[in-house]
Design a protein around this motif. Structure first.
Motif, PDB file in Angstrom:
ATOM      1  N   HIS A  17       0.589  -1.253  -0.044  1.00 50.75           N
ATOM      2  CA  HIS A  17      -0.026   0.030  -0.006  1.00 50.75           C
ATOM      3  C   HIS A  17       0.848   1.219   0.117  1.00 50.75           C
ATOM      4  N   VAL A  18       2.091   1.190   0.508  1.00 53.82           N
ATOM      5  CA  VAL A  18       2.940   2.337   0.414  1.00 53.82           C
ATOM      6  C   VAL A  18       3.591   2.526  -0.714  1.00 53.82           C
ATOM      7  N   LEU A  38       0.404  -0.307   9.722  1.00 55.86           N
ATOM      8  CA  LEU A  38       0.788   0.735   8.718  1.00 55.86           C
ATOM      9  C   LEU A  38       0.809   1.949   9.848  1.00 55.86           C
ATOM     10  N   TRP A 196      -3.625   5.155   4.169  1.00 52.77           N
ATOM     11  CA  TRP A 196      -2.469   5.766   3.699  1.00 52.77           C
ATOM     12  C   TRP A 196      -2.833   7.169   3.076  1.00 52.77           C
ATOM     13  N   ARG A 200      -1.059  10.814   4.521  1.00 55.43           N
ATOM     14  CA  ARG A 200      -0.343  11.751   3.626  1.00 55.43           C
ATOM     15  C   ARG A 200      -0.994  12.995   3.366  1.00 55.43           C
TER      16      ARG A 200
END
Length: 217
Positions: A17-18, A38, A196, A200
């Protein structure tokens, strides 16, 4: 040291996912435990970054680090905890930032407490699959901003903020979200982690807002 151990599944989830490697899962790999893994990886990286900062810059980073800690505390529950939300809001100091991921409404809400007002921002965290398939999306974050005097924070619901507040001039960013929809003989498709994206967007907009506030002093 991490508070939460990251097993093989959690590590694979973080990598997928990153970094979005070429070969991604063809089915949903989302679990609450993976989201916590995460979040913890981000916290560990934030702490390592803080340790490398000169002492005069650590204060600016402190509010972002606190925001990430509070986010992790709020996502420990599959359904948002009213007690946790109230506790975090009541504990806010000037220049503190809170971000809440509201899974049921597919949205995130960011609260920024200033000396004389509190700014609320919101944005969608997982675009509609039909829109996503149309072309690569580069959406604008946050979608909306509203400011209120601090005395209303714990009394209002998000849905009436705009009616009692006013439009806030907030920094906005564009991001390539990389939200592929991968679906091969399974009930739920793989999509990039909404958490995520929340992390961000919250981090980047917070750092940009801090730079704006600092330059005004």
């Amino acid at each position: 040291m991490s508070e939460l151990p990251t097993d093989h599944s959690g590590l694979e989830y973080i990598i997928n996912h990153v970094f979005c490697p070429l070969k991604l899962p063809q089915a949903s790999d989302h679990t609450l435990q993976n989201d916590l893994a995460l979040s913890q990886a981000v916290l560990d990286a934030a702490q390592a970054f803080n340790d490398q900062l000169p002492s005069d810059k650590q204060q600016l980073w402190a509010s972002s680090f606190k925001m990430l800690q509070n986010l992790q505390d709020s996502i420990r529950f599959s359904v948002m905890s009213l007690k946790e939300v109230e506790s975090q809001i009541n504990a806010m100091d000037d220049e503190d930032v809170l971000v809440f991921m509201i899974r049921a409404q597919n949205a995130a809400v960011v609260m920024r407490k200033l000396e004389s007002e509190t700014i609320f921002e919101s944005f969608e965290i997982s675009p509609d699959p039909a829109a996503r398939r149309a072309e690569k999306l580069i959406p604008l974050f946050p979608k909306r901003g509203t400011q209120l005097t601090p005395r209303y924070i714990t009394e209002l619901l998000t849905g009436i903020l705009r009616g009692l507040g006013s439009i806030a001039d907030v920094p906005r960013i564009r991001k390539r979200i990389g939200d592929d929809v991968l679906w091969n003989n399974t009930k739920l498709p793989w999509r990039r982690s909404p958490l995520w994206l929340v992390i961000r967007v919250a981090l980047q907009t917070t750092l940009e807002a801090q730079c704006s506030w600092t330059s005004d002093i």
